[in-house]
Design a protein around this motif. Structure first.
Motif, PDB file in Angstrom:
ATOM      1  N   ARG A 104       3.494   7.693 -10.329  1.00 55.41           N
ATOM      2  CA  ARG A 104       2.253   8.419 -10.069  1.00 55.41           C
ATOM      3  C   ARG A 104       2.594   9.857  -9.711  1.00 55.41           C
ATOM      4  NH1 ARG A 104      -3.146   6.631  -8.578  1.00 55.41           N
ATOM      5  NH2 ARG A 104      -4.205   8.569  -8.911  1.00 55.41           N
ATOM      6  N   SER A 105       1.910  10.787 -10.342  1.00 53.86           N
ATOM      7  CA  SER A 105       2.019  12.203 -10.022  1.00 53.86           C
ATOM      8  C   SER A 105       0.590  12.736  -9.958  1.00 53.86           C
ATOM      9  CB  SER A 105       2.824  12.941 -11.094  1.00 53.86           C
ATOM     10  OG  SER A 105       2.888  14.313 -10.797  1.00 53.86           O
ATOM     11  N   LYS A 106       0.073  12.851  -8.749  1.00 44.22           N
ATOM     12  CA  LYS A 106      -1.335  13.207  -8.516  1.00 44.22           C
ATOM     13  C   LYS A 106      -2.243  12.224  -9.234  1.00 44.22           C
ATOM     14  CE  LYS A 106      -0.325  17.996  -7.537  1.00 44.22           C
ATOM     15  NZ  LYS A 106      -0.597  19.380  -7.820  1.00 44.22           N
ATOM     16  N   THR A 124       0.835  -1.193   0.000  1.00 41.14           N
ATOM     17  CA  THR A 124       0.000   0.000   0.000  1.00 41.14           C
ATOM     18  C   THR A 124       0.868   1.242   0.000  1.00 41.14           C
ATOM     19  OG1 THR A 124      -1.711  -1.189   1.220  1.00 41.14           O
ATOM     20  CG2 THR A 124      -1.836   1.218   1.233  1.00 41.14           C
ATOM     21  N   MET A 125       0.540   2.162  -0.906  1.00 41.97           N
ATOM     22  CA  MET A 125       1.257   3.439  -0.992  1.00 41.97           C
ATOM     23  C   MET A 125       0.253   4.573  -0.849  1.00 41.97           C
ATOM     24  SD  MET A 125       4.448   2.634  -1.411  1.00 41.97           S
ATOM     25  CE  MET A 125       5.221   4.157  -1.943  1.00 41.97           C
ATOM     26  N   THR A 126       0.748   5.708  -0.390  1.00 36.81           N
ATOM     27  CA  THR A 126      -0.041   6.934  -0.340  1.00 36.81           C
ATOM     28  C   THR A 126       0.695   7.999  -1.131  1.00 36.81           C
ATOM     29  OG1 THR A 126       1.032   7.643   1.700  1.00 36.81           O
ATOM     30  CG2 THR A 126      -1.022   6.395   1.923  1.00 36.81           C
ATOM     31  N   GLY A 127      -0.063   8.906  -1.742  1.00 33.43           N
ATOM     32  CA  GLY A 127       0.550  10.004  -2.489  1.00 33.43           C
ATOM     33  C   GLY A 127       1.258   9.532  -3.741  1.00 33.43           C
ATOM     34  N   ASN A 128       2.243  10.313  -4.175  1.00 36.27           N
ATOM     35  CA  ASN A 128       3.010  10.003  -5.385  1.00 36.27           C
ATOM     36  C   ASN A 128       4.022   8.899  -5.097  1.00 36.27           C
ATOM     37  OD1 ASN A 128       1.623  12.037  -6.717  1.00 36.27           O
ATOM     38  ND2 ASN A 128       3.179  13.570  -6.269  1.00 36.27           N
ATOM     39  N   PHE A 129       4.289   8.064  -6.106  1.00 33.36           N
ATOM     40  CA  PHE A 129       5.229   6.957  -5.946  1.00 33.36           C
ATOM     41  C   PHE A 129       5.826   6.601  -7.299  1.00 33.36           C
ATOM     42  CE2 PHE A 129       1.001   5.120  -6.511  1.00 33.36           C
ATOM     43  CZ  PHE A 129       1.196   4.335  -7.629  1.00 33.36           C
ATOM     44  N   ALA A 130       6.860   5.778  -7.250  1.00 32.11           N
ATOM     45  CA  ALA A 130       7.453   5.180  -8.450  1.00 32.11           C
ATOM     46  C   ALA A 130       7.651   3.695  -8.165  1.00 32.11           C
ATOM     47  CB  ALA A 130       8.786   5.836  -8.794  1.00 32.11           C
ATOM     48  N   CYS A 131       7.348   2.871  -9.168  1.00 29.39           N
ATOM     49  CA  CYS A 131       7.543   1.422  -9.074  1.00 29.39           C
ATOM     50  C   CYS A 131       8.368   1.003 -10.279  1.00 29.39           C
ATOM     51  CB  CYS A 131       6.199   0.704  -9.074  1.00 29.39           C
ATOM     52  SG  CYS A 131       6.338  -1.102  -9.061  1.00 29.39           S
ATOM     53  N   GLU A 132       9.444   0.264 -10.024  1.00 28.69           N
ATOM     54  CA  GLU A 132      10.334  -0.173 -11.097  1.00 28.69           C
ATOM     55  C   GLU A 132      10.653  -1.647 -10.894  1.00 28.69           C
ATOM     56  OE1 GLU A 132      14.097   1.960 -13.025  1.00 28.69           O
ATOM     57  OE2 GLU A 132      14.502   1.227 -11.004  1.00 28.69           O
ATOM     58  N   VAL A 133      10.731  -2.402 -12.017  1.00 28.06           N
ATOM     59  CA  VAL A 133      11.063  -3.818 -11.926  1.00 28.06           C
ATOM     60  C   VAL A 133      11.571  -4.303 -13.287  1.00 28.06           C
ATOM     61  CG1 VAL A 133       8.762  -4.694 -12.537  1.00 28.06           C
ATOM     62  CG2 VAL A 133      10.237  -6.049 -11.022  1.00 28.06           C
ATOM     63  N   LEU A 134      12.409  -5.316 -13.256  1.00 24.57           N
ATOM     64  CA  LEU A 134      12.854  -6.010 -14.462  1.00 24.57           C
ATOM     65  C   LEU A 134      12.044  -7.300 -14.559  1.00 24.57           C
ATOM     66  CD1 LEU A 134      14.919  -6.204 -16.829  1.00 24.57           C
ATOM     67  CD2 LEU A 134      16.380  -7.506 -15.261  1.00 24.57           C
ATOM     68  N   VAL A 135      11.390  -7.523 -15.707  1.00 20.33           N
ATOM     69  CA  VAL A 135      10.484  -8.649 -15.886  1.00 20.33           C
ATOM     70  C   VAL A 135      11.023  -9.604 -16.950  1.00 20.33           C
ATOM     71  CG1 VAL A 135       8.139  -9.339 -16.516  1.00 20.33           C
ATOM     72  CG2 VAL A 135       8.515  -7.186 -15.310  1.00 20.33           C
ATOM     73  N   ARG A 136      11.004 -10.892 -16.632  1.00 16.73           N
ATOM     74  CA  ARG A 136      11.330 -11.946 -17.592  1.00 16.73           C
ATOM     75  C   ARG A 136      10.261 -13.023 -17.460  1.00 16.73           C
ATOM     76  NH1 ARG A 136      15.443 -15.035 -16.203  1.00 16.73           N
ATOM     77  NH2 ARG A 136      15.635 -14.286 -14.083  1.00 16.73           N
ATOM     78  N   GLY A 137      10.122 -13.833 -18.493  1.00 11.77           N
ATOM     79  CA  GLY A 137       9.153 -14.917 -18.389  1.00 11.77           C
ATOM     80  C   GLY A 137       9.392 -15.996 -19.423  1.00 11.77           C
ATOM     81  N   GLU A 138       8.831 -17.149 -19.155  1.00 12.03           N
ATOM     82  CA  GLU A 138       8.868 -18.281 -20.085  1.00 12.03           C
ATOM     83  C   GLU A 138       7.513 -18.352 -20.791  1.00 12.03           C
ATOM     84  OE1 GLU A 138      10.049 -21.738 -17.808  1.00 12.03           O
ATOM     85  OE2 GLU A 138      11.798 -20.678 -16.996  1.00 12.03           O
ATOM     86  N   TYR A 139       7.204 -17.297 -21.532  1.00 13.34           N
ATOM     87  CA  TYR A 139       5.908 -17.144 -22.185  1.00 13.34           C
ATOM     88  C   TYR A 139       5.719 -18.220 -23.254  1.00 13.34           C
ATOM     89  CZ  TYR A 139       6.818 -12.575 -20.161  1.00 13.34           C
ATOM     90  OH  TYR A 139       7.137 -11.562 -19.295  1.00 13.34           O
TER      91      TYR A 139
END
Length: 184
Positions: free
Chosen positions: A127-129, A50-65
């Motif tokens: 997120r920015s507002k 859970t986050m409040t206000g502005n935030f940033a989320c970053e991740v490196l994604v891989r998969g065996e699609y």
């Protein structure tokens, strides 16, 4: 702030040394609401905090699609009728950068073709507002390109994290590395 699952998968693991989160998606899982297909699915896997206000989320994604619509990436969720998911989605035997925005119970979808043999994709959502900036990097140098700018209503609390699903398939392995969610 600890993480929690919405629709936990049967099999998942966090490597204590590398911090890589591995998820084996369950079959017939998805996040989608009404538009075009006429159905509602809210049984995809979402690991969030859970986050409040502005935030940033970053991740490196891989998969065996391997199956149509296999997907993994980031999700920002207010409730079952207002959310965003972005990441890699497997369509017509190719990987695409994908964004689905759901507002007031209706989903939309956009995709960007990725280069052949893509092994991983960096994703970032800021997120920015009321605005969500969705960005990706398919070169591995964190030189992000904008995928979409969209509106999602501001709420006091927002769930942010990683998601994955197998709408048509029997499940696949998704890998999430360097997950970082912080106030912006």
């Amino acid at each position: 702030m600890s993480y929690e699952w919405l629709n936990p998968p049967k099999t998942w693991h966090v490597d204590d040394n590398t911090k890589i989160i591995t998820v084996q998606t369950d079959e017939k899982t998805d996040f989608w609401r009404k538009t075009h297909y006429g159905f509602i699915r809210d049984n995809g896997h979402f690991y969030s905090k859970t986050m409040t206000g502005n935030f940033a989320c970053e991740v490196l994604v891989r998969g065996e699609y391997r199956d149509l619509y296999d997907q993994a990436g980031i999700m920002v969720r207010l409730d079952e009728e207002n959310w965003l998911k972005c990441g890699i989605e497997f369509v017509d035997s190719k990987q695409y950068a994908s964004v689905v925005v759901t507002r007031d119970g209706f989903s939309d979808w956009s995709i960007i073709p990725m280069k052949d043999n893509l092994t991983a994709l960096w994703l970032r959502v800021k997120r920015s507002k009321e605005a969500l900036h969705i960005e990706y990097d398919d070169q591995g140098d964190k030189n992000y390109k904008m995928m979409r700018l969209t509106y999602l209503p501001e709420r006091e609390k927002t769930q942010v994290g990683i998601m994955c699903a197998s709408p048509d398939g029997n499940g696949f392995k998704a890998y999430f590395e360097h997950l970082n969610i912080e106030k912006n």
